[in-house]
Design a protein around this motif. Structure first.
Motif: not given
Length: 344
Positions: A5-12, A164-169, A174-176, A225-233
């Motif tokens: 995933f390269d962006s939060q939008l891809d995950v969503s 939330v859970l997908l970007p967290v995992l 991927e250690e991002r 309690r996490v409202h939004a999550a974003h896996a950064l590059k």
């Protein structure tokens, strides 16, 4: 993870495509946009959404076809071929095993990961149904013959959103670095950036463990309690000195901390200690049956919160004889409860 995933939008977007309500339903760009809105994701401009969908197709994560003057999208899975050819590669035993796996992958972490295996689950279900129509009804009724009892609490755990859970995992595996919007119960909402070290599920509650800023102590956040999550590059180097298993044992949130071994002696009322005869508390356990049919068990065990909670669960049917400190602590609790219940 299966996808990069390269962006939060891809995950969503993938979350929408993975949860489209059907095994192979095509979705228009407008359908995807409505799905994002249902997930409370800010709707991107139409050209941005189309671009991300095209990139997911190029990545092999989605499929596309032209329909009329527009484009249709669906997740990239081989479900069609899998379902059509299941009899050529899937045995009855394998189909049954897959269906059992699907049913009992009920924890929040495993259920999200199992979404990627949906074509295999669909193929297994299709094969078992065909076998049922052919007169082999035993396996098709598998769901009436298996049960697992795990729930030990009357509480219904909060459900986590896949967005939330997908970007967290993704960030964990991927250690991002991970950016989250966290909403504590008694503090203002704020953004936090962490190096995610692991995810822990206990009694339906899911926790994120990670490092924040220069603080050497790991932080533990409730994922509900996490409202939004974003896996950064940006990636990080996983610390060699950190062990998630050791952290779980020591952290107060999980109640597994032990204060060394004790010599435990417990008297169980007649018929109430049979469980520890079949499943001993420790390898050095000894047992003694009293004249009244009671059972005295002696063993070496770690003094931990879980042990006290387990002993409490027997109520008056279990009496701690040793150590004296534990006996006195439980006696104090019982007296305090008695005063609370005997108030007029």
């Amino acid at each position: 993870m299966a996808h990069q995933f390269d962006s939060q939008l891809d995950v969503s977007i993938l979350s929408v495509l993975l949860d489209d309500g059907g095994p192979r339903r095509w979705m228009s760009t407008q359908d995807v946009a409505r799905g994002l809105a249902a997930l409370e994701v800010a709707e991107p401009p139409a050209e941005v959404l189309q671009q991300r969908l095209v990139l997911l197709v190029a990545d092999g994560s989605a499929e596309c076809r032209a329909e009329g003057r527009g484009l249709m999208w669906r997740r990239a899975e081989c479900a069609g071929k899998v379902l059509a050819n299941a009899d050529t590669w899937l045995s009855d035993e394998e189909a049954l095993a897959l269906q059992v796996l699907k049913r009992f992958a009920g924890r929040q972490i495993t259920s999200v990961m199992a979404t990627l295996l949906r074509p295999l689950f669909d193929a297994a279900e299709s094969k078992l149904r065909r076998r049922g129509r052919e007169g082999c009804a035993g396996r098709i009724a598998w769901h009436r013959k298996l049960s697992v009892v795990e729930r030990s609490s009357p509480l219904v755990p909060p459900r986590l959103r896949e967005t939330v859970l997908l970007p967290v995992l993704t960030a964990v595996f991927e250690e991002r670095n991970l950016e989250v919007v966290y909403r504590p119960r008694f503090e203002p909402e704020r953004k936090r950036v962490l190096m995610p070290l692991g995810v822990v599920e206990k009694a339906g509650m899911v926790y994120l463990v990670g490092l924040e800023d220069e603080d050497p102590a790991p932080q533990c956040l409730r994922l509900d309690r996490v409202h939004a999550a974003h896996a950064l590059k940006e990636r990080f180097i996983y610390p060699d000195h950190f062990s998630l298993a050791d952290y779980v044992e020591e952290a107060a949130e999980f109640g597994l901390h032990a204060d060394g071994n004790i010599k435990l002696a417990v008297r169980f009322a007649k018929g109430c200690g049979d469980i520890v005869r079949d499943a001993p508390i420790s390898p050095d356990q000894t047992e003694e049956i009293g004249p009244d049919g009671s059972l005295v068990v002696r063993c070496t065990v770690e003094m931990a919160d879980w042990l006290v909670r387990w002993l409490r669960s027997f109520g008056p049917q279990a009496e701690v004889l040793e150590p004296v400190s534990l006996r006195r602590a439980l006696a104090h609790e019982v007296k305090t409860m008695a005063r609370a219940y005997c108030r007029s």
